[in-house]
Scaffold this active site. Structure first.
Site, mmCIF file in Angstrom:
data_model
loop_
_atom_site.group_PDB
_atom_site.id
_atom_site.type_symbol
_atom_site.label_atom_id
_atom_site.label_comp_id
_atom_site.label_asym_id
_atom_site.label_seq_id
_atom_site.Cartn_x
_atom_site.Cartn_y
_atom_site.Cartn_z
ATOM 1 N N ALA A 1 0.673 -1.240 0.162
ATOM 2 C CA ALA A 1 0.209 0.077 0.014
ATOM 3 C C ALA A 1 0.709 1.293 0.045
ATOM 4 O O ALA A 1 0.516 2.448 0.571
ATOM 5 C CB ALA A 1 -0.835 -0.148 1.339
ATOM 6 N N ALA A 2 2.182 1.350 -0.633
ATOM 7 C CA ALA A 2 2.966 2.346 -0.530
ATOM 8 C C ALA A 2 2.917 3.332 -1.449
ATOM 9 O O ALA A 2 3.472 4.279 -1.586
ATOM 10 C CB ALA A 2 4.372 1.724 -0.379
ATOM 11 N N GLY A 3 2.025 2.834 -2.525
ATOM 12 C CA GLY A 3 1.931 3.871 -3.666
ATOM 13 C C GLY A 3 1.355 4.989 -3.352
ATOM 14 O O GLY A 3 0.502 5.064 -2.479
ATOM 15 N N ARG B 1 -2.622 9.777 -9.241
ATOM 16 C CA ARG B 1 -3.649 9.571 -10.338
ATOM 17 C C ARG B 1 -4.817 9.959 -9.584
ATOM 18 O O ARG B 1 -5.855 10.215 -10.194
ATOM 19 C CB ARG B 1 -3.372 8.535 -11.204
ATOM 20 C CG ARG B 1 -2.393 8.896 -12.335
ATOM 21 C CD ARG B 1 -2.573 7.966 -13.486
ATOM 22 N NE ARG B 1 -1.829 6.624 -13.151
ATOM 23 C CZ ARG B 1 -2.530 5.457 -13.762
ATOM 24 N NH1 ARG B 1 -3.520 5.706 -14.641
ATOM 25 N NH2 ARG B 1 -1.922 4.249 -13.373
ATOM 26 N N THR C 1 8.215 -3.236 -6.688
ATOM 27 C CA THR C 1 7.487 -4.401 -5.846
ATOM 28 C C THR C 1 8.199 -5.190 -5.059
ATOM 29 O O THR C 1 7.696 -5.503 -4.066
ATOM 30 C CB THR C 1 6.327 -4.937 -6.814
ATOM 31 O OG1 THR C 1 7.133 -5.517 -7.859
ATOM 32 C CG2 THR C 1 5.340 -4.214 -7.266
ATOM 33 N N ASN D 1 -0.025 -10.877 -15.489
ATOM 34 C CA ASN D 1 0.047 -10.937 -14.230
ATOM 35 C C ASN D 1 -0.824 -10.130 -13.460
ATOM 36 O O ASN D 1 -0.671 -8.905 -13.358
ATOM 37 C CB ASN D 1 1.528 -10.631 -13.876
ATOM 38 C CG ASN D 1 2.021 -10.511 -12.362
ATOM 39 O OD1 ASN D 1 1.159 -11.153 -11.494
ATOM 40 N ND2 ASN D 1 2.797 -9.858 -11.940
ATOM 41 N N ARG E 1 -31.630 5.411 9.927
ATOM 42 C CA ARG E 1 -29.930 5.679 10.555
ATOM 43 C C ARG E 1 -29.453 4.654 11.468
ATOM 44 O O ARG E 1 -30.458 3.854 11.934
ATOM 45 C CB ARG E 1 -30.078 7.022 10.919
ATOM 46 C CG ARG E 1 -30.268 8.123 9.678
ATOM 47 C CD ARG E 1 -30.218 9.454 10.308
ATOM 48 N NE ARG E 1 -29.096 9.872 11.307
ATOM 49 C CZ ARG E 1 -29.290 10.743 12.177
ATOM 50 N NH1 ARG E 1 -30.198 11.662 12.239
ATOM 51 N NH2 ARG E 1 -28.061 11.044 12.946
ATOM 52 N N ASN F 1 -35.187 15.085 20.674
ATOM 53 C CA ASN F 1 -34.293 14.537 21.579
ATOM 54 C C ASN F 1 -33.058 15.046 22.073
ATOM 55 O O ASN F 1 -32.296 14.270 22.813
ATOM 56 C CB ASN F 1 -33.761 12.944 20.955
ATOM 57 C CG ASN F 1 -33.308 13.487 19.549
ATOM 58 O OD1 ASN F 1 -33.236 14.538 18.965
ATOM 59 N ND2 ASN F 1 -32.111 12.698 19.211
ATOM 60 N N ARG G 1 -51.810 21.842 24.247
ATOM 61 C CA ARG G 1 -51.587 22.962 23.339
ATOM 62 C C ARG G 1 -52.627 24.251 24.077
ATOM 63 O O ARG G 1 -53.455 23.834 24.906
ATOM 64 C CB ARG G 1 -52.099 22.435 22.045
ATOM 65 C CG ARG G 1 -53.421 21.860 22.053
ATOM 66 C CD ARG G 1 -53.953 21.534 20.592
ATOM 67 N NE ARG G 1 -55.325 21.079 20.816
ATOM 68 C CZ ARG G 1 -55.789 19.881 20.349
ATOM 69 N NH1 ARG G 1 -55.031 19.020 19.819
ATOM 70 N NH2 ARG G 1 -57.242 19.637 20.361
HETATM 71 C C1 UD1 Z 1 2.941 -4.892 -11.352
HETATM 72 C C2 UD1 Z 1 3.433 -6.003 -11.903
HETATM 73 C C3 UD1 Z 1 2.944 -6.502 -13.313
HETATM 74 C C4 UD1 Z 1 1.613 -6.752 -13.207
HETATM 75 C C5 UD1 Z 1 0.808 -5.573 -12.660
HETATM 76 C C6 UD1 Z 1 -0.662 -5.799 -12.111
HETATM 77 C C7 UD1 Z 1 5.708 -6.016 -10.809
HETATM 78 C C8 UD1 Z 1 7.227 -5.619 -11.280
HETATM 79 N N1 UD1 Z 1 4.920 -5.717 -11.904
HETATM 80 O O1 UD1 Z 1 3.067 -3.994 -12.306
HETATM 81 O O2 UD1 Z 1 3.508 -7.800 -13.738
HETATM 82 O O3 UD1 Z 1 1.000 -7.175 -14.351
HETATM 83 O O4 UD1 Z 1 1.303 -5.073 -11.419
HETATM 84 O O5 UD1 Z 1 -1.079 -4.638 -12.001
HETATM 85 O O6 UD1 Z 1 5.698 -6.475 -9.849
HETATM 86 N N2 UD1 Z 1 4.085 -0.585 -4.929
HETATM 87 C C9 UD1 Z 1 4.824 -0.488 -3.631
HETATM 88 N N3 UD1 Z 1 5.987 0.066 -3.837
HETATM 89 C C10 UD1 Z 1 6.872 0.198 -4.864
HETATM 90 C C11 UD1 Z 1 6.223 -0.071 -6.047
HETATM 91 C C12 UD1 Z 1 4.788 -0.549 -6.057
HETATM 92 O O7 UD1 Z 1 3.971 -0.507 -2.642
HETATM 93 O O8 UD1 Z 1 7.976 0.594 -4.685
HETATM 94 C C13 UD1 Z 1 2.756 -1.145 -4.836
HETATM 95 C C14 UD1 Z 1 1.893 -0.035 -5.693
HETATM 96 O O9 UD1 Z 1 1.529 0.866 -4.654
HETATM 97 C C15 UD1 Z 1 1.116 -0.849 -6.348
HETATM 98 C C16 UD1 Z 1 1.543 -2.367 -6.517
HETATM 99 O O10 UD1 Z 1 2.561 -2.206 -5.668
HETATM 100 O O11 UD1 Z 1 -0.216 -1.132 -5.467
HETATM 101 C C17 UD1 Z 1 1.987 -2.451 -7.953
HETATM 102 O O12 UD1 Z 1 2.917 -1.622 -8.255
HETATM 103 P P1 UD1 Z 1 2.970 -0.869 -9.452
HETATM 104 O O13 UD1 Z 1 4.170 0.018 -9.614
HETATM 105 O O14 UD1 Z 1 1.656 -0.262 -10.098
HETATM 106 O O15 UD1 Z 1 3.223 -2.158 -10.460
HETATM 107 P P2 UD1 Z 1 3.005 -2.136 -12.183
HETATM 108 O O16 UD1 Z 1 3.829 -1.512 -12.877
HETATM 109 O O17 UD1 Z 1 1.386 -1.828 -12.280
#
Ligand code: UD1
Ligand code: CA
Length: 456
Positions: free
Chosen positions: A10-12, A16, A82, A172, A318, A371, A425
């Site tokens: 979840a580091a992304g 966007r 990754t 993948n 609610r 209330n 009333r």
């Molecule tokens: C990755 C896969 C690709 C696959 C695709 C599916 C790799 C090298 N490639 O590509 O084969 O088809 O996902 O969506 O793994 N992230 C981190 N830290 C980082 C890099 C990424 O936490 O340093 C997290 C991103 O937030 C994201 C996920 O890992 O949630 C995937 O990273 P991303 O860079 O989007 O990989 P893709 O290039 O899409």
């Protein structure tokens, strides 16, 4: 069976999304994407889930800590790819023995069965398994290079692929499983000599093959592994989720004439034999029992609707609204933290907040439970079979005894005994001929050009 672990990436930065909120805290079906991944890991029986977050993401770290415990939240300091992200979990999992699954927190709808297939490959002797899918447009995905016997040879990222490899439709998903110790061992060998200069997790396949270990590909549907990078993709995944819920409920015997207009949460429970009219929204924590009808344009959250109850049109339930068997909650009625007894009715234009309504009671149009005094909230208790005349204000704390009767337009500030009538009333007084005299005097003055004091 070996213990199971999850590593959730979840580091992304989620640039966007163009949102101040961390990407993976955006919701699908009323639950954050991160919570979906954590829930999947739990469903798969994972003993622990480690969430990898970026630096300077305090909101995300805190949310993750709530879900998995602070000791299972780790920081990836630089976004080097990754493989580097998974490596950030090395210390947290240093004593872990068993099998691990890597999940992306921005891919929330992975079904449990798909995760099971990924673990099953490892449990039956594969050293690495990735979840692949037949992509309609595989362009940016990594491609799964398989051998004739169907086992996995390598994953090539689109940027590094040859023309021939780009023709491969098997993509993948990003989900990967492996024995924990082997995964961290192989990670040490990953290099960044590729088009992006990143450490690719996908290299683990080739590295395992180089040691003559078996790699496998398990398959899933494309819609199950749809990732979210933008608001439009978030909405697209929400649609997949909603369509799935709609289908599931209809298959189970819920009548939904316009399913595309009805919205559910991840935890919505609807029994067979319920009818849901168009344009109804189920926020989280709602259950509806059989025979109930939720009429058009109603919004429900944290509510329980009993069997045969009728809710709406235009009702708002609610948190804490508990609607009894065969009770009616009609148009423009808001119910919060009130238990409505069996067969009781509040059919029009009311606010019922904090209290209880006994079985068979009738709440007239425009009744308000007052209330709140600006600081504290109080309860209104209405006994069985009581009748509340229209446009009454019940100033809590207050109770109306069983069978009690409240005259319309009352402002009730004291308890009403059982079977009593209360009228609270101003008393009506009729003055015969008054209006006629009044009109005569005023029109005469106007004709004479006179203006009463203060008239403009
Ligand atoms: C990755 C896969 C690709 C696959 C695709 C599916 C790799 C090298 N490639 O590509 O084969 O088809 O996902 O969506 O793994 N992230 C981190 N830290 C980082 C890099 C990424 O936490 O340093 C997290 C991103 O937030 C994201 C996920 O890992 O949630 C995937 O990273 P991303 O860079 O989007 O990989 P893709 O290039 O899409
Ligand atoms: Ca991606």
């Amino acid at each position: 069976m070996a213990d199971r672990f999850a590593i959730i990436l979840a580091a992304g930065k989620g640039t966007r999304m163009k949102s101040p909120r961390p990407k993976v805290l955006h919701e699908i079906g009323g639950r954050s994407m991160l919570a979906w991944s954590v829930a999947l890991a739990k469903d798969l029986g994972c003993k622990r889930s480690v969430v990898v977050v970026g630096p300077d993401m305090p909101v995300l770290s805190e949310a993750a800590a709530k879900l998995v415990g602070a000791e299972n939240v780790v920081i990836q300091h630089d976004q080097l790819g990754t493989a580097n992200a998974v490596d950030a979990a090395r210390d947290a999992l240093k004593n872990a023995e068993g099998h691990a699954i890597v999940l992306y927190a921005d891919t929330p709808l992975i079904p449990k069965e798909a995760g099971e297939r990924a673990f099953a490959e490892i449990e039956t002797g594969a050293s690495v398994c990735v979840l692949g899918f037949r992509a309609k447009l595989p362009n940016r995905y990594g491609r799964l290079v398989t051998t004739t016997d169907g086992s996995l040879e390598a994953i090539v990222e689109a940027n590094d692929a040859t023309e021939a490899q780009l023709q491969i439709a098997l993509a993948n998903s990003g989900v990967m499983s492996a024995p924990v110790r082997l995964m961290f061992d192989l990670l040490r060998e990953v290099k960044n000599d590729n088009a992006k200069g990143e450490y690719y997790l996908t290299d683990l396949v080739g590295l395992a093959r180089a040691r003559n270990l078996r790699a496998a590909a398990a398959q899933c549907e494309e819609r199950d592994v749809q990732g979210v990078n933008s608001q439009a993709e978030l909405a697209a995944v929400e649609r997949v989720f909603q369509d799935g819920m709609r289908d599931q409920f209809m298959v189970a015997g819920v009548t939904i004439p316009a399913p595309e207009t009805v919205f559910f949460s991840h935890d919505t429970k609807i029994a067979p034999g319920v009818t849901i009219e168009p344009n109804v929204v189920f926020a989280t924590k709602v259950s509806v029992e059989t025979g109930a009808v939720i009429r058009a344009f109603s919004h429900l959250e944290g509510a329980k609707v009993g069997p045969g109850a009728l809710v709406g049109p235009y009702a708002r339930l609610r948190p804490g609204a508990v609607i009894g068997k065969d009770a009616h909650i009609g148009n423009f009625v808001e119910v919060k933290n009130v238990t409505i007894g069996e067969g009781a009715k509040a059919n029009h234009l009311s606010y019922l907040g904090d209290g209880e309504v006994g079985a068979g009671a009738n709440i007239g149009a425009g009744t308000i439970f007052c209330n709140y005094d600006g600081f504290f909230k109080y309860r209104t208790v209405i006994g069985e079979g009581a009748f509340i005349g229209s446009n009454s204000s019940l100033v809590a704390p207050v109770s109306i005894g069983a069978g009690g009767y409240v005259g319309s337009g009352s402002v009730v500030v004291e308890d009403v005994p059982a079977d009593a009538l209360t009228i609270a009333r101003g008393r009506q007084s009729n003055k015969d001929g008054w209006a006629k005299t009044f009109r005569a005097e005023k029109s005469a003055a106007k004709k004479a050009g006179q203006k009463p004091d203060g008239a403009v």
